[in-house]
Design a protein around this motif. Structure first.
Motif, short mmCIF file in Angstrom:
data_model
loop_
_atom_site.label_atom_id
_atom_site.label_comp_id
_atom_site.label_asym_id
_atom_site.label_seq_id
_atom_site.Cartn_x
_atom_site.Cartn_y
_atom_site.Cartn_z
N ARG A 128 0.83 -1.21 0.00
CA ARG A 128 0.00 0.00 0.00
C ARG A 128 0.87 1.26 0.00
O ARG A 128 0.58 2.22 -0.71
CB ARG A 128 -0.93 -0.01 1.21
CG ARG A 128 -2.06 -1.02 1.12
CD ARG A 128 -2.87 -1.07 2.38
NE ARG A 128 -2.07 -1.51 3.52
CZ ARG A 128 -2.54 -1.64 4.75
NH1 ARG A 128 -3.80 -1.34 5.03
NH2 ARG A 128 -1.74 -2.05 5.73
N GLN A 129 1.94 1.23 0.79
CA GLN A 129 2.82 2.39 0.81
C GLN A 129 3.57 2.53 -0.51
O GLN A 129 3.78 3.65 -1.00
CB GLN A 129 3.81 2.28 1.96
CG GLN A 129 4.59 3.55 2.20
CD GLN A 129 5.39 3.50 3.48
OE1 GLN A 129 6.19 2.61 3.67
NE2 GLN A 129 5.16 4.47 4.36
N PHE A 130 3.96 1.42 -1.11
CA PHE A 130 4.58 1.44 -2.44
C PHE A 130 3.67 2.15 -3.43
O PHE A 130 4.11 2.99 -4.22
CB PHE A 130 4.86 0.00 -2.89
CG PHE A 130 5.42 -0.11 -4.28
CD1 PHE A 130 6.79 -0.13 -4.49
CD2 PHE A 130 4.58 -0.22 -5.39
CE1 PHE A 130 7.31 -0.24 -5.77
CE2 PHE A 130 5.09 -0.32 -6.67
CZ PHE A 130 6.46 -0.34 -6.86
N HIS A 131 2.38 1.83 -3.39
CA HIS A 131 1.41 2.46 -4.28
C HIS A 131 1.33 3.96 -4.02
O HIS A 131 1.28 4.77 -4.95
CB HIS A 131 0.04 1.80 -4.08
CG HIS A 131 -0.97 2.17 -5.12
ND1 HIS A 131 -2.26 1.70 -5.12
CD2 HIS A 131 -0.88 2.99 -6.21
CE1 HIS A 131 -2.91 2.20 -6.16
NE2 HIS A 131 -2.10 2.98 -6.83
N GLN A 132 1.34 4.35 -2.75
CA GLN A 132 1.29 5.77 -2.40
C GLN A 132 2.50 6.52 -2.92
O GLN A 132 2.39 7.66 -3.39
CB GLN A 132 1.20 5.92 -0.89
CG GLN A 132 -0.12 5.47 -0.29
CD GLN A 132 -0.10 5.48 1.23
OE1 GLN A 132 0.95 5.64 1.84
NE2 GLN A 132 -1.27 5.30 1.84
N ILE A 133 3.68 5.91 -2.84
CA ILE A 133 4.91 6.58 -3.25
C ILE A 133 5.03 6.66 -4.77
O ILE A 133 5.40 7.70 -5.32
CB ILE A 133 6.14 5.85 -2.67
CG1 ILE A 133 6.16 5.98 -1.15
CG2 ILE A 133 7.44 6.41 -3.26
CD1 ILE A 133 7.21 5.10 -0.49
N THR A 134 4.71 5.57 -5.46
CA THR A 134 4.96 5.48 -6.90
C THR A 134 3.78 5.86 -7.78
O THR A 134 3.95 6.11 -8.97
CB THR A 134 5.38 4.05 -7.29
OG1 THR A 134 4.26 3.16 -7.06
CG2 THR A 134 6.58 3.58 -6.48
#
Length: 326
Positions: A128-134
Motif C-alpha cells: 500500500r505504501q509502495f502504491h502511495q509513493i509510486t
C-alpha cells in the motif's frame, strides 16, 4: 588508456548514460505529477548515437556504463541499446537502474543481450505504501522482477531505497528480507531538486544515524572498488545480502566522485547538480567525428567543480531527478 581525470585528480571510470526521461511511475520525490512531455525537447539519442558515446568514453578509460532514465526500459529498442554497447571491448560492465515493472518478463533477455547488473528502485516493502509513493499498483510485479534477476544469474542485483523518514520504521523488515538473499540494499539520502524543495524539507533524513546503527549491529565497512559508485558498502557475517549507504550531504562525498553523465538528448553533465550541460550531439553523427568527440569530453573536465554545493541549497539545473538520470 588512462582514465579521464579532472583538475582535482579524480578519475572517471563510470558513465551514467540516460536514454530517455520518460517514466511511467509518479514517485512523490521525483515526478509527483507524472511525466510531462516537453514538445520543444530534442529527440532522444538513437542506438547509433548511443553506441558512439559508449565507444568514445570507452576509449577514454571508462569501464562501466549504467543505462538510466526516466525509466530506460520504456525504450522499445532497449535490448538493441544493450547489445550495441556490449560490442565495445573496453566496457567491462553494463548496468541499468529501473523501476522494475518489466523485469519479470525481460530480465533473462536483457542478460543475454549483455546487461550485467541491475539496480531496482523499491522504496517500501509494504504494497500500500509502495502504491502511495509510486502512484502505481505494481508492487508484486517489481518483487517478481527482482526474483527474475536472481534466477537469470545477474551477479549484481541492487535495491535502491530513498532514505526518508518513514523508512526507519521498516528497517527491520528490509534487513530480514536480505538475510538470505544475495541483494545489495542501498539507502540513498533524499536530495533536493529545483521542484522538490518542500518535499525535501518534510522528508529528508540523514544517513549518519543509520550508519551508526549498522556498525553497532555488527555490520562492517567494505573496501571500495575503483569503478564503484559512491555507496559505502557494509557486510555482516550473518547476512547473505549487503547494505549500501549513499550520503550526498556527507562533507567528503565529492572527493571520491568517479562518474560523468550524458543526458538522453546528448549533453555531457559533469555533475548531477551542475548547470546546462555540454553539447555532444553534433559530434555523434559519424564515426569520423570520434577524435573530436573525445577531445571535447577531455577538455570539458576542467570545468568540473570540486563539490556539488548541495550544502548551500544550490540544486543547479536538476529540476527533477528524471531529467539526467538521477
Amino acid at each position: 588508456m588512462l582514465p579521464l581525470t579532472d583538475t582535482y585528480q579524480r578519475k572517471f571510470y563510470y558513465l551514467r548514460l540516460s536514454i530517455t526521461d520518460v517514466c511511467n511511475f509518479r514517485c512523490t520525490y521525483c515526478l509527483p505529477n507524472g511525466y510531462q512531455r516537453n514538445k520543444d525537447r530534442a529527440s532522444f539519442l538513437s542506438v547509433n548515437e548511443l553506441e558512439r558515446v559508449a565507444k568514445a568514453f570507452g576509449q577514454l578509460g571508462t569501464t562501466k556504463i549504467r543505462l538510466t532514465g526516466g525509466e530506460p526500459s520504456m525504450r522499445r529498442d532497449f535490448s538493441d541499446i544493450i547489445a550495441a554497447i556490449h560490442q565495445q571491448p573496453t566496457i567491462k560492465q553494463i548496468a541499468m537502474t529501473t523501476n522494475g515493472y518489466r523485469l519479470a518478463k525481460e530480465a533473462s533477455h536483457w542478460r543475454a543481450a549483455g546487461l550485467g547488473a541491475v539496480n531496482v528502485s523499491l522504496d517500501s516493502l509494504d504494497a500500500r505504501q509502495f502504491h502511495q509513493i509510486t502512484g502505481q499498483n505494481k508492487f508484486s510485479d517489481v518483487m517478481a522482477g527482482i526474483d527474475a534477476c536472481l534466477e537469470a544469474g545477474f551477479p549484481v542485483v541492487k535495491i535502491n531505497v530513498v532514505l526518508m523518514k518513514h523508512i526507519t520504521q521498516q528497517l527491520a523488515a528490509f534487513l530480514a528480507w536480505i538475510k538470505h538473499r544475495p541483494l545489495q540494499l542501498r539507502f540513498i539520502e533524499l536530495m533536493e531538486t529545483g521542484e522538490g524543495s518542500d518535499y525535501f524539507a518534510q522528508h529528508h533524513l540523514s544517513g549518519e544515524n543509520l550508519r551508526r546503527q549498522l556498525l553497532q549491529q555488527g555490520w562492517q565497512l567494505a573496501q571500495r572498488e575503483p569503478d564503484a559508485g559512491p555507496a559505502q558498502i557494509f557486510t555482516h557475517p550473518d547476512y547473505q545480502g549487503q547494505i549500501g549507504l549513499i550520503m550526498p550531504y556527507d562533507k567528503n562525498f565529492c572527493d571520491s566522485c568517479n562518474r560523468l553523465r550524458v543526458s538522453a538528448v546528448g549533453k555531457l553533465h559533469l555533475c548531477l547538480f551542475g548547470e546546462q550541460g555540454i553539447e555532444l550531439r553534433d559530434l555523434l553523427q559519424s564515426e569520423a567525428q570520434q577524435a573530436s568527440l573525445q577531445a571535447r569530453i577531455q577538455s570539458s573536465l576542467v570545468q568540473k567543480k570540486q563539490t556539488h554545493f548541495l550544502h548551500q541549497g544550490i540544486t543547479g539545473m536538476a529540476s527533477s531527478l528524471s531529467y539526467i538520470g538521477g
